[in-house]
Design a protein around this motif. Sequence first.
Motif, PDB file in Angstrom:
ATOM      1  N   TYR A  89      59.991 -46.394 -80.293  1.00 55.95           N
ATOM      2  CA  TYR A  89      59.661 -45.028 -80.568  1.00 55.95           C
ATOM      3  C   TYR A  89      60.155 -43.984 -79.632  1.00 55.95           C
ATOM      4  CZ  TYR A  89      58.887 -47.823 -84.854  1.00 55.95           C
ATOM      5  OH  TYR A  89      58.815 -49.090 -85.700  1.00 55.95           O
ATOM      6  N   ILE A 114      70.501 -43.451 -86.921  1.00 60.65           N
ATOM      7  CA  ILE A 114      69.323 -44.594 -87.338  1.00 60.65           C
ATOM      8  C   ILE A 114      68.515 -44.472 -88.582  1.00 60.65           C
ATOM      9  CG2 ILE A 114      67.774 -46.182 -86.745  1.00 60.65           C
ATOM     10  CD1 ILE A 114      68.872 -46.350 -84.006  1.00 60.65           C
ATOM     11  N   LEU A 131      58.582 -41.254 -90.003  1.00 58.56           N
ATOM     12  CA  LEU A 131      59.490 -41.530 -88.150  1.00 58.56           C
ATOM     13  C   LEU A 131      60.148 -40.419 -88.224  1.00 58.56           C
ATOM     14  CD1 LEU A 131      59.382 -45.327 -86.742  1.00 58.56           C
ATOM     15  CD2 LEU A 131      57.790 -42.561 -86.583  1.00 58.56           C
ATOM     16  N   GLY A 132      59.882 -38.781 -88.180  1.00 58.71           N
ATOM     17  CA  GLY A 132      60.925 -37.881 -87.828  1.00 58.71           C
ATOM     18  C   GLY A 132      61.914 -37.796 -89.338  1.00 58.71           C
ATOM     19  N   ASP A 133      62.700 -38.604 -89.231  1.00 52.63           N
ATOM     20  CA  ASP A 133      63.904 -37.494 -90.070  1.00 52.63           C
ATOM     21  C   ASP A 133      64.444 -39.526 -90.702  1.00 52.63           C
ATOM     22  OD1 ASP A 133      65.516 -38.108 -88.923  1.00 52.63           O
ATOM     23  OD2 ASP A 133      66.835 -36.943 -88.947  1.00 52.63           O
ATOM     24  N   GLY A 135      57.072 -40.454 -82.772  1.00 55.90           N
ATOM     25  CA  GLY A 135      57.712 -39.583 -83.133  1.00 55.90           C
ATOM     26  C   GLY A 135      59.081 -39.680 -84.036  1.00 55.90           C
ATOM     27  N   ARG A 136      59.023 -40.688 -83.739  1.00 58.24           N
ATOM     28  CA  ARG A 136      61.584 -40.742 -84.491  1.00 58.24           C
ATOM     29  C   ARG A 136      61.538 -42.455 -83.628  1.00 58.24           C
ATOM     30  NH1 ARG A 136      65.427 -39.642 -81.074  1.00 58.24           N
ATOM     31  NH2 ARG A 136      64.651 -38.640 -78.854  1.00 58.24           N
ATOM     32  N   ILE A 137      62.113 -42.705 -84.200  1.00 58.92           N
ATOM     33  CA  ILE A 137      63.663 -43.976 -83.633  1.00 58.92           C
ATOM     34  C   ILE A 137      64.586 -43.418 -82.394  1.00 58.92           C
ATOM     35  CG2 ILE A 137      64.546 -45.404 -84.200  1.00 58.92           C
ATOM     36  CD1 ILE A 137      63.432 -45.888 -87.516  1.00 58.92           C
TER      37      ILE A 137
END
Lengths: 134, 134
Positions: free
Chosen positions: B81, A5, A48-50, B3-5
């Motif tokens: 998230y 994603i 958001l992170g990568d 932190g991330r999706i």
Amino acid sequence: MFGRIDHIGVAVEDLDAALELYRDRLDMREQHRETVEEFGVEAVLLELGDGHVELLRPLSDDTGVGRFIERHGPGFHHVAYGIDDIDDALEAARTAGLRLLDEEPRRGIRGSRVAFLHPKSTGGVLTELVEAAH
Amino acid sequence: MFGRIDHIGVAVEDLDAALELYRDRLDMREQHRETVEEFGVEAVLLELGDGHVELLRPLSDDTGVGRFIERHGPGFHHVAYGIDDIDDALEAARTAGLRLLDEEPRRGIRGSRVAFLHPKSTGGVLTELVEAAH
């Protein structure tokens, strides 16, 4: 076909208010801002992170995102999957019988190459393929 | 805070048809399947890098996802998230003045701890916080 994603795109009416929410209150880092004429939007990427959240403010009512907001209000607009090679991915999507909104890649944000699949062939979710600039 | 999706949740009426699309035609690997009574859904996770797509079939019309489909039809339902500590994240969300749908974490898929934020306070996007099982 899809690696990860890459982002979700969120349609917003007021970019400042959206940044107050996502950047200041949800504490996401503003990574990039760009007017993408090809899609008629001012866009902001939040890290958001990568991956990222992409805020999309339509430049006018007569754009894809402008019409989307008119019909649905602000909110989730699309999901984007990161892929290595968009020409290969489009060919695979075509072979899989998916309905393409873009037969050929278009120029996206930060020099990416992108193409959209029609939500009617992706379970109601507007879906973007993104090949990042190299 | 985020932190991330971790995933996007997609509301579907017919899980077999959705799997035919996502697993067989879009070539995403089926990673996990679970009936999550807490949320009244049968869910399938499809792997996408370190994130996933979560297909959600309501167990009855009288569930959150069932009512969602009745109102909006199948399609994007929520974004989640990934966070390290859901208690900290809920406290931060509360402090930021966001409206919580869950004051306390609930049990999510694969033993995760999850909580939802109200879309009215997240720009129209139903938003989930997920702390993976350790």
